[in-house]
Each structure stands twice: as structure tokens, then as C-alpha cells.
Design a protein around this motif. Structure first.
Motif, PDB file in Angstrom:
ATOM      1  N   TRP A 186       0.728  -1.330   0.043  1.00 14.94           N
ATOM      2  CA  TRP A 186       0.097  -0.089  -0.100  1.00 14.94           C
ATOM      3  C   TRP A 186       0.826   1.275  -0.071  1.00 14.94           C
ATOM      4  CZ3 TRP A 186       1.130   3.151   4.011  1.00 14.94           C
ATOM      5  CH2 TRP A 186       1.814   2.430   5.176  1.00 14.94           C
ATOM      6  N   PHE A 187       2.262   1.317   0.275  1.00 10.87           N
ATOM      7  CA  PHE A 187       3.010   2.334   0.479  1.00 10.87           C
ATOM      8  C   PHE A 187       3.552   2.982  -0.735  1.00 10.87           C
ATOM      9  CE2 PHE A 187       7.042   4.158   1.465  1.00 10.87           C
ATOM     10  CZ  PHE A 187       6.866   5.244   2.329  1.00 10.87           C
ATOM     11  N   THR A 188       3.207   4.193  -1.068  1.00  2.22           N
ATOM     12  CA  THR A 188       3.813   4.782  -2.095  1.00  2.22           C
ATOM     13  C   THR A 188       4.957   5.481  -1.720  1.00  2.22           C
ATOM     14  OG1 THR A 188       1.390   5.262  -2.639  1.00  2.22           O
ATOM     15  CG2 THR A 188       3.165   6.391  -3.872  1.00  2.22           C
TER      16      THR A 188
ATOM     17  N   LEU B   1       7.844   8.057  -1.058  1.00  2.03           N
ATOM     18  CA  LEU B   1       7.659   9.825  -1.118  1.00  2.03           C
ATOM     19  C   LEU B   1       9.211  10.266  -2.083  1.00  2.03           C
ATOM     20  CD1 LEU B   1       5.848   9.313   1.417  1.00  2.03           C
ATOM     21  CD2 LEU B   1       6.708  11.602   2.197  1.00  2.03           C
ATOM     22  N   ASN B   2       8.748  10.434  -3.212  1.00  2.13           N
ATOM     23  CA  ASN B   2       9.876  10.861  -3.860  1.00  2.13           C
ATOM     24  C   ASN B   2      10.729  12.125  -3.425  1.00  2.13           C
ATOM     25  OD1 ASN B   2      11.222  10.545  -6.338  1.00  2.13           O
ATOM     26  ND2 ASN B   2      10.516  12.513  -7.325  1.00  2.13           N
ATOM     27  N   LEU B   3       9.755  13.153  -2.531  1.00  6.56           N
ATOM     28  CA  LEU B   3      10.529  14.087  -1.886  1.00  6.56           C
ATOM     29  C   LEU B   3      11.699  13.659  -1.113  1.00  6.56           C
ATOM     30  CD1 LEU B   3      10.067  17.193  -1.572  1.00  6.56           C
ATOM     31  CD2 LEU B   3       8.769  16.481   0.488  1.00  6.56           C
TER      32      LEU B   3
ATOM     33  N   PHE C 279      14.238  19.547   5.949  1.00  4.31           N
ATOM     34  CA  PHE C 279      13.011  19.524   6.796  1.00  4.31           C
ATOM     35  C   PHE C 279      13.351  18.845   8.133  1.00  4.31           C
ATOM     36  CE2 PHE C 279      10.872  20.201   2.602  1.00  4.31           C
ATOM     37  CZ  PHE C 279      10.806  21.528   2.694  1.00  4.31           C
TER      38      PHE C 279
ATOM     39  N   LEU D 179      13.009  19.818  11.914  1.00  7.66           N
ATOM     40  CA  LEU D 179      12.292  19.218  12.874  1.00  7.66           C
ATOM     41  C   LEU D 179      12.910  18.499  14.100  1.00  7.66           C
ATOM     42  CD1 LEU D 179       9.561  17.659  10.177  1.00  7.66           C
ATOM     43  CD2 LEU D 179       9.358  19.688  11.773  1.00  7.66           C
TER      44      LEU D 179
ATOM     45  N   TRP E  37      13.976  21.101  16.086  1.00  7.77           N
ATOM     46  CA  TRP E  37      12.844  21.639  16.955  1.00  7.77           C
ATOM     47  C   TRP E  37      12.493  20.767  18.241  1.00  7.77           C
ATOM     48  CZ3 TRP E  37       7.180  22.083  14.443  1.00  7.77           C
ATOM     49  CH2 TRP E  37       6.306  22.789  15.278  1.00  7.77           C
TER      50      TRP E  37
END
Lengths: 219, 261
Positions: free
Chosen positions: A171-173, A175-177, A186, A190, A193
Motif C-alpha cells: 500500500w505504501f507509495t 515519497l519521491n521528495l 525539513f 524538525l 525543533w
């Protein structure tokens, strides 16, 4: 806690070179697309850092002050070449994946930072421990970022599938990002933070704000 | 901001009123898929506003409805619920809440969410909103311009920017206004009063930059009707908005000094 122990563990969280001093960001972005490259880079950097700090601390009383940066860089560059050659000899595939980034350890602010900031005025033992601690702190962050990016970018860890991807009937697509450099920014942001929420003393005071060019020019 | 009636939520409500026809048009065109995505996006935004309301005392805002609408209209189709949750969460937290909530953000929340979705899931099919969305954006744009929420130099500058790039590249300009993404994007994303420039000259420069980038991305990469075009153009332009304002203020201060000594 003894002082030697403190020196070793302090840079891992409390004074982390990446998340507190914001050093070594370039390689943290570039080599963290998978956990394997992040681990190799961490080992290479820690080895170079420990060796260079030890050597520079050994000869710190003989380095002329005016040319100390040149001497430091020469030592670091020689050690980086050694590390790069070892990697090419015994792990050719990995050295191809890391491309120029092992060579670029020379320009990693972390290595020169510890040499100039610590090894130049401390004994050999203390310098080696400090370097090892900073290497571990750098590795700690790199491995976290690398793990997150590999899991969410490809659904695998060290190349072994952990999330069932769409291509394999799950089910997992992916993440190209996560395969692009901004994602490391990012995640690092995080992470900083998160650490500063728990360890509030790491938050900069109001007074340490970056001064503008106009203010800097004022007499 | 002017005190009295004109507080932040007044602006949010006016923008929502202006976006109402677009929402109805989107619901009519999109049907059930539109409703589910919109509701989910809205729920995620409400969740994060609640989290930051209690964690940091950042007041919730009604503008989330527009964000959800923009993500639903321009976002990729056929995404799984977790993908929408992830993308909208990214926009809500990184794009808006970390800066202190709506009004202090430097990039539009919807733009951040959409950019994340486009980069994270490039294989997902992105629908191109048609003329109905374009037409239904116009009354809202007029309302916002009349009320002074949307500064008219921004959309005019953006259209001039697109047209200039289009003419230079020899493209057919007549199709421009039949694309829902570009018209909706210029009015509600590029024209966002928070993330656009705020000085009179800066608004022309900002609008021209957003439009020029949209023209470049549109005619050289994604296609001028593709949502990516206006989203990425707005993202880049809004990053430059503070610099543009700073430059305009510096120049005008220098000019004043020269004039008055």
C-alpha cells in the motif's frame, strides 16, 4: 560522570555539532538518501576527525600561529585522501555512491572546527575523545536522517524492505521528495525543533540574533 | 492592519466569501471525490490548528477552509487518505504554524501542501481545472479588489508577466483565461494578502515575477493549465516578496533623503 566520559558524550546530544552548532550540514544533506551511505560517511568522517585531532594536538606547540590553518588543512586533506583510497580499495561500489562527498570531508566545517577550536589548545587524550564524541554526534544525526529518508523514500532499510511498496503489491507509495535534498533540511529542522523542545537550554537567547550588515558596519 | 472591524478573521471571512462560487463550482464538477478530499483536508487543518492553539496559544482561523479548497481543486487525484493527511499536515505545520499562525507565514499554506504533494508523489495524475473554475473565480476577485483585500497590481502584474513571457515564446495567449488553475491561483494563491508584497511598487514587481515564472514554467515545462505551474511560481515569488518590499522601502527612503536632505 568523569570529565573524560563527559567529553565523549557531551557532543552527542547536549552540544551536538549538527543540531546545535549547525556544522557539517552540506554532507548531512548529500549522503543521507540511504542508511548505508550515511553510515559509511559517518565512519569515514569520525575516523578522519579522530586522526586529525590527535595529530594536530600532538604537534600543536610546533605549529606557527600565522600558518596554523594551512597546516591543519594539509593534515586533514592527507587523512581524507587516505580514507578515500581505503574506501575505493575495499568498498568500490560504496565509494561510487558517495561520489565526491568523502573527498569533501576536507571542507567539512566540523573537522576544521574541532581542530582549530579544541585540538590546538588541548592534550592528545582530550582531543581524541572530543573528536570521537563529535564524530559520534554527527553520526547519530546522520543515521537518524538517513533512516527516515530511506524508509519513507524507498520503503526499505539498508536495502531490506520494511514497508510494502505499491510496486511490490503493498500500500505504501514511496515519497519521491525524500530522495531530494530539501527533505533533509525539513527533517533536520524538525529534529532541531524536537531536541530544543525537550532541552530548552539549547534555544538561542534573543540577544544572539543575527546582526544585519548595516549593524555590523557601525563603529 | 486597521483596527475596529478590520481584524484578521474579517479578512479570512471575506476571502472565504469570495471563494464561495469556486467552491460550489468545484463541488459540482468534482462530486463525491471533491467532498471527501475537502472534508479530510479540512479535518487535518482543524486538527493542527487545535494542536497549536493549545501548545502555543496560536488562534485558529477560518482561512483553513480556503486552504482545503485549494488543495482539493489543484492537488493530484486518486491519492490515498494518508497521502492527503501527510501533505496537508506538512503545509499546515511547516508552511504556517511554525511561523506563528496565519498572518505571520511567509509561504501560503495551500502552496506548501501542494508543492509537497507534487514533489512527493510525482506519478499521481493532476487534473487541470477547466473554464468553470476560471469563470467562478472572477466575481470573488472583483469583490476582493473592491474591498481592498486583494491589491489589484498583483493580478494585473501577474497577467502582464505571463503575457510577456508568452509573447516572447510565441505561445497562444487566448487560451490563458480558460484555465481554472491559473485564474484561481493568481487570485487566491499569488494574491494572498499575507504572503505577497505589501508596497505599491513591490506589488507590481511581485505580480510580474509570479506571472513571469508561471509563464516560464507553463510554456516550457508543465503546461500552462497545470496546477504545478501556478503553485511553483507562487512558491518562488512569495519567497522573494520580503526582499522586494525591503528593496522598495530602501530605495524610497534613499530617494526621500536625497529630496529632503
Amino acid at each position: 560522570m568523569t570529565s573524560a566520559f563527559r567529553r565523549l558524550l557531551d557532543p552527542v546530544i547536549d552540544n551536538n555539532p549538527v543540531t546545535l552548532q549547525i556544522l557539517g550540514i552540506c554532507s548531512a544533506l548529500a549522503v543521507t538518501t540511504s542508511l548505508a551511505t550515511a553510515l559509511t560517511m559517518s565512519v569515514a568522517l569520525t575516523a578522519v576527525l579522530v586522526a586529525s585531532s590527535t595529530v594536530i594536538s600532538l604537534i600543536r606547540r610546533h605549529i606557527p600561529n600565522a600558518i596554523r590553518l594551512i597546516v591543519q588543512i594539509t593534515i586533514i586533506a592527507s587523512l581524507v585522501i587516505v580514507a578515500d583510497q581505503i574506501l575505493q580499495a575495499f568498498a568500490w561500489q560504496m565509494s561510487q555512491r558517495l561520489s565526491i562527498f568523502v573527498g569533501l570531508i576536507v571542507t567539512n566545517c566540523l573537522v576544521l572546527g574541532r581542530a582549530e577550536g579544541f585540538a590546538m589548545r588541548n592534550g592528545v587524550g582530550a582531543s581524541a575523545l572530543d573528536a570521537l564524541g563529535n564524530g559520534l554526534g554527527y553520526s547519530f544525526i546522520l543515521l537518524i536522517v538517513g533512516a527516515i529518508r530511506e524508509v519513507f523514500g524507498t520503503g526499505a532499510l539498508f536495502g531490506h524492505p520494511v514497508l510494502p511498496t505499491l510496486a511490490k503489491g503493498g500500500w505504501f507509495t514511496p515519497l519521491n521528495l525524500m530522495m531530494l535534498a530539501p527533505s533533509a533540511f525539513f527533517i533536520l529542522g524538525l529534529l532541531i525543533w524536537f531536541i530544543r523542545t525537550i532541552k530548552v537550554e539549547q534555544v538561542e537567547h534573543e540577544g544572539t540574533a543575527i546582526i544585519s550588515a548595516d549593524e555590523a558596519r557601525k563603529p | 492592519m486597521i483596527r475596529g472591524l478590520w481584524e484578521r478573521e474579517t479578512i479570512a471571512l471575506l476571502i472565504l466569501a469570495a471563494a464561495l462560487p469556486v467552491g460550489i463550482a468545484g463541488a459540482v464538477e468534482g462530486g463525491w471525490a471533491f467532498a471527501t478530499t475537502f472534508t479530510l483536508a479540512l479535518a487535518v487543518l482543524a486538527f493542527w490548528q487545535g494542536v497549536f492553539l493549545f501548545a502555543r496559544a496560536q488562534l485558529a482561523t477560518g482561512i483553513g477552509v480556503l486552504t482545503a479548497l485549494a488543495v482539493t481543486l489543484l492537488g493530484p487525484q486518486g491519492l490515498a487518505p494518508w497521502q492527503i493527511i501527510l501533505g496537508v499536515s506538512f503545509g499546515a505545520v511547516i508552511g504556517e504554524q511554525v511561523f506563528g499562525g496565519w498572518g505571520r507565514n511567509i509561504i501560503n499554506t495551500a502552496v506548501a501542501s501542494l508543492a509537497f504533494l507534487f514533489f512527493a508523489f510525482p506519478e499521481a495524475v493532476t487534473p487541470e481545472p477547466g473554464w468553470l473554475i476560471a469563470v467562478s473565480s472572477v466575481p470573488g476577485a472583483a469583490l476582493l479588489v473592491v474591498l481592498g483585500v486583494l491589491a489589484w497590481p498583483i493580478p494585473v502584474g501577474a497577467i502582464m508577466g505571463i503575457a510577456t513571457v508568452g509573447l516572447l515564446m510565441g505561445a497562444d495567449l487566448s487560451v490563458l483565461f480558460s484555465h481554472g488553475a491559473i485564474v484561481f491561483g493568481i487570485v487566491f494563491l499569488s494574491g494572498d494578502p499575507v504572503t505577497s508584497s505589501a508596497t505599491p511598487a513591490g506589488r507590481w514587481a511581485y505580480g510580474g515575477l509570479a506571472g513571469g515564472l508561471a509563464g516560464l514554467l507553463g510554456w516550457a515545462a508543465y503546461g500552462v493549465g497545470a496546477p504545478q505551474t501556478i503553485v511553483f511560481a507562487t512558491l518562488l515569488a512569495s519567497l522573494f516578496a520580503p526582499l522586494i518590499d525591503h528593496t522598495v522601502i530602501t530605495i524610497s527612503a534613499a530617494a526621500r533623503k536625497r529630496r529632503h536632505g
